[in-house]
Design an enzyme around this catalytic site. Structure first.
Site, short mmCIF file in Angstrom:
data_model
loop_
_atom_site.label_atom_id
_atom_site.label_comp_id
_atom_site.label_asym_id
_atom_site.label_seq_id
_atom_site.Cartn_x
_atom_site.Cartn_y
_atom_site.Cartn_z
CG LEU A 66 13.47 -50.34 9.68
CD1 LEU A 66 13.22 -49.19 8.70
CD2 LEU A 66 14.08 -49.80 10.97
CG ASP B 278 10.48 -56.70 16.53
OD1 ASP B 278 11.14 -55.92 17.24
OD2 ASP B 278 10.98 -57.57 15.81
C1 GLA Z 1 14.37 -58.76 16.72
C2 GLA Z 1 13.33 -59.52 17.54
C3 GLA Z 1 12.99 -58.77 18.83
C4 GLA Z 1 14.26 -58.39 19.60
C5 GLA Z 1 15.28 -57.73 18.67
C6 GLA Z 1 16.61 -57.49 19.34
O1 GLA Z 1 13.84 -57.55 16.25
O2 GLA Z 1 12.16 -59.73 16.78
O3 GLA Z 1 12.12 -59.54 19.61
O4 GLA Z 1 14.80 -59.51 20.23
O5 GLA Z 1 15.53 -58.50 17.50
O6 GLA Z 1 16.48 -56.54 20.36
#
Ligand code: GLA
Length: 391
Positions: free
Chosen positions: A128, A175
């Site tokens: 998360l 993220d």
């Molecule tokens: C992780 C990475 C993101 C994205 C997701 C998959 O959370 O940090 O940048 O690539 O995986 O969608």
């Protein structure tokens, strides 16, 4: 005892009496658009009310001392505010020190350090985005303290850079963007190619988003993550040989992809690229469905997303598949899928409010029976991005 009171006690124990400021930085869930960010596609994440709190006091010297109540066994970690390098001894504090370093290299020099206590309400290693939460938190602390006047999108970029270049994890921008730019009760439709974005109000009358944590012990997913990135990049280069005008997989429609897909030699890479293209289109369709109040269609597209991540992108695994498949069978569930990088971590499900208790009981029991340990459930509150807690 509330969070801030407990943090103040910890602060006193670690650093003594001082005047402090308080900040909060959320975690994130992604509703749909997975493994599309580094493929130039769209994502649709939101910030959640679980996240990281910081209590901060200024120091007169160039040192920062930082303590995490979640990782108390690591003790107080100390780092200077200039000429930083990744240091294994900094442990989790490589995230905040990485942000300090990126700021310094961009010309934003801190002229003193801090004493900081952090406390996270995000479950550990649950995918998360606790690391992005800490990075953007540190960026906001620096920006606020030194009045740098940097806007949030640039702080988001600095935070991603810290993760890519300082910590060495090759993540996309989703993220940090969701954490920094989150808005209460809204998801963010972000075009990762241009960084154009807009908010979409989440009006899910009578339904909630339930986060279910597989509780799978942290798997070292970064090598598999980087491998997926490489496979997509290679597939793209083969497609570019026949379609010169594309810059990313996100530039293609499904039909365009299908018509040239056989130019990708490796069948595995073809599947990876297919996911990236189809998932991007699915995300746009899902946002459209949500905005037309067609929650059922939105849920169906979430399920399709999970299947594609399972079969074509191969990033789910038994625990996530079990959770999603159990959820699909429950009454009052419109859709369920893994969220984040995968390999473990959490699913999200859209569940009718009156069915939430049964959902937890049924999924919890069946998962425990099959996997051998219990999952955890959280009803998501969609929250604002990283900010100072005023008053
Ligand atoms: C992780 C990475 C993101 C994205 C997701 C998959 O959370 O940090 O940048 O690539 O995986 O969608």
């Amino acid at each position: 005892m509330d969070v801030l009171t407990a943090m103040k006690e910890n602060f006193k124990d670690c650093f003594g009496d001082a005047e402090t400021r308080e900040y909060f930085s959320p975690g994130r869930i992604n509703l749909i658009g997975e493994h599309t960010d580094y493929n130039g596609g769209h994502v649709f994440p939101c910030a959640i009310s679980l996240g990281t709190y910081a209590l901060v006091a200024d120091r007169n010297d160039n040192k920062t001392r930082i303590f995490s109540m979640n990782l108390a066994d690591k003790g107080v970690i100390e780092f200077p505010m200039n000429d930083l390098k990744y240091n294994p001894a900094y442990d989790w504090a490589n995230y905040p020190s990485g942000v300090v370093d990126v700021f310094e290299k961009a010309g934003y020099k801190a002229d003193h350090g801090f004493d900081i206590v952090m406390y996270g309400t995000l479950p550990n290693g649950a995918g998360l985005s606790s690391s992005a939460s800490i990075e953007v938190l540190m960026a906001v602390i620096l920006n606020d303290t030194f009045n740098f006047g940097i806007d949030m999108v640039d702080m988001v970029k600095f935070s991603q850079k810290a993760e890519n270049q300082f910590v060495g994890v090759n993540c996309g921008i989703m993220d940090q963007f969701a954490v920094g730019m989150g808005k209460k009760d809204c998801a963010i439709l972000l075009d990762c190619n241009t960084l154009e974005y807009r908010y979409s109000k989440l009006a899910m009358e009578g339904y909630s988003i339930v986060i279910t944590n597989t509780n799978k012990k942290h798997t070292l997913s970064s090598s598999a993550y980087n491998q997926r990135r490489k496979q997509c990049e290679h597939a793209l280069s083969e497609l570019q040989a026949v379609k010169k005008d594309i810059k990313t997989l996100g530039d293609l429609t499904n039909a365009e992809f299908d018509s040239i897909a056989d130019h990708i030699e490796d069948p595995l890479e073809r599947l990876r690229a297919k996911h990236a293209v189809y998932e991007n289109q699915r995300t746009l369709q899902a946002v459209d469905a949500l905005e037309k109040n067609d929650l059922a269609k939105f849920g169906k597209l979430m399920n399709d997303s999970h299947v594609s991540l399972r079969d074509d992108y191969d990033v789910t695994g038994e625990e996530l598949d079990t959770l999603a498949e159990l959820a699909w069978d429950q009454e009052g569930v419109l859709g369920s899928r893994m969220t984040g990088a995968g390999f473990g971590g959490c699913t999200i499900s859209i569940v009718k409010n009156e069915n939430i208790e049964d959902f937890k009981k049924n999924v919890g029991e069946a998962y425990t029976k099959r996997i051998g340990y219990a999952p955890s459930f959280y009803v998501a509150n969609i929250a604002d991005g990283t900010h100072k807690i005023e008053g």
